[in-house]
Design an enzyme around this catalytic site. Sequence first.
Site, PDB file in Angstrom:
ATOM      1  NE  ARG A  43      -8.353  16.008  21.156  1.00  0.00           N
ATOM      2  CZ  ARG A  43      -9.658  15.924  20.930  1.00  0.00           C
ATOM      3  NH1 ARG A  43     -10.516  15.960  21.922  1.00  0.00           N
ATOM      4  NH2 ARG A  43     -10.113  15.804  19.704  1.00  0.00           N
ATOM      5  NE  ARG A  66     -17.544  16.697  12.634  1.00  0.00           N
ATOM      6  CZ  ARG A  66     -16.918  16.266  13.744  1.00  0.00           C
ATOM      7  NH1 ARG A  66     -17.582  15.568  14.645  1.00  0.00           N
ATOM      8  NH2 ARG A  66     -15.649  16.518  13.941  1.00  0.00           N
ATOM      9  NE  ARG A  79      -9.666  18.041  13.973  1.00  0.00           N
ATOM     10  CZ  ARG A  79     -10.940  17.878  13.633  1.00  0.00           C
ATOM     11  NH1 ARG A  79     -11.377  18.326  12.476  1.00  0.00           N
ATOM     12  NH2 ARG A  79     -11.774  17.288  14.456  1.00  0.00           N
TER      13      ARG A  79
END
Length: 191
Positions: free
Chosen positions: A89, A128, A146
């Site tokens: 990442r 979710r 995020r």
Amino acid sequence: MINLVLFGPPGAGKGTQSEKIIEKYHLTHISTGDLFRKNIKEGTSLGKSAQEYMDLGNLVPDEIVIGMVDEKIRSTPDANGFLFDGFPRTVAQAEALDNLLYFKDNPIDTMIALNVDEDELKKRLLNRGLTSGRSDDQDEEKIANRIAVYHRETSPVADYYNKQMKFNQVVGVGSIDDIFLSISKIIDAYV
Ligand code: B4P
């Protein structure tokens, strides 16, 4: 043996597609997000270090992530190949992964990026969050953070693989099976 990186912003469907890829190609799945959540559940010191970052939607520091992946690779010496999901990442993680695999003489073959627009990502994550119990999926501000962290720290990883001629992308919106078909066509060139 093939080693793959599945790449994309939060909620792009990396976890969802990983399940299908490992089943079809018999790869060992390394999801850094899943490994952190397991450590948090078990109350390990690694989990405690990771939780404060994850709860805010920030990245866990590179040295913690890289050490955990190194250990996981070493603990599966007989793997038929690895699917790295949500890792690397950052560019530092991508460089570290190349070093770890260099010693095994099996570099990353290719990376596959899932392209999903921002509105769809937010919708999926909030959805979710209704059932996952994940605090990072339940708050619009954390989700926005995020996505911002992805643009700032993670998207340069795509260039890193592009320079190595290992970058592929697929449309990540549509049916899960159709997306998997596009991914399979890329992987089939390496098996
Ligand atoms: P991760 O666990 O990697 O997960 P993610 O980015 O939230 O999601 P993913 O893309 O896997 O989405 P999914 O398939 O589940 O990261 C969580 C956190 O851990 C990070 O924010 C960070 O703090 C930390 N972390 C992890 N790795 C790190 C690293 N290397 N370095 C530093 N920190 C790290 O899909 C999402 C939803 O969409 C699901 O509900 C799914 O059902 C739905 N969906 C999937 N495909 C769909 C489709 N085609 N259509 C409609 N819905 C779909």
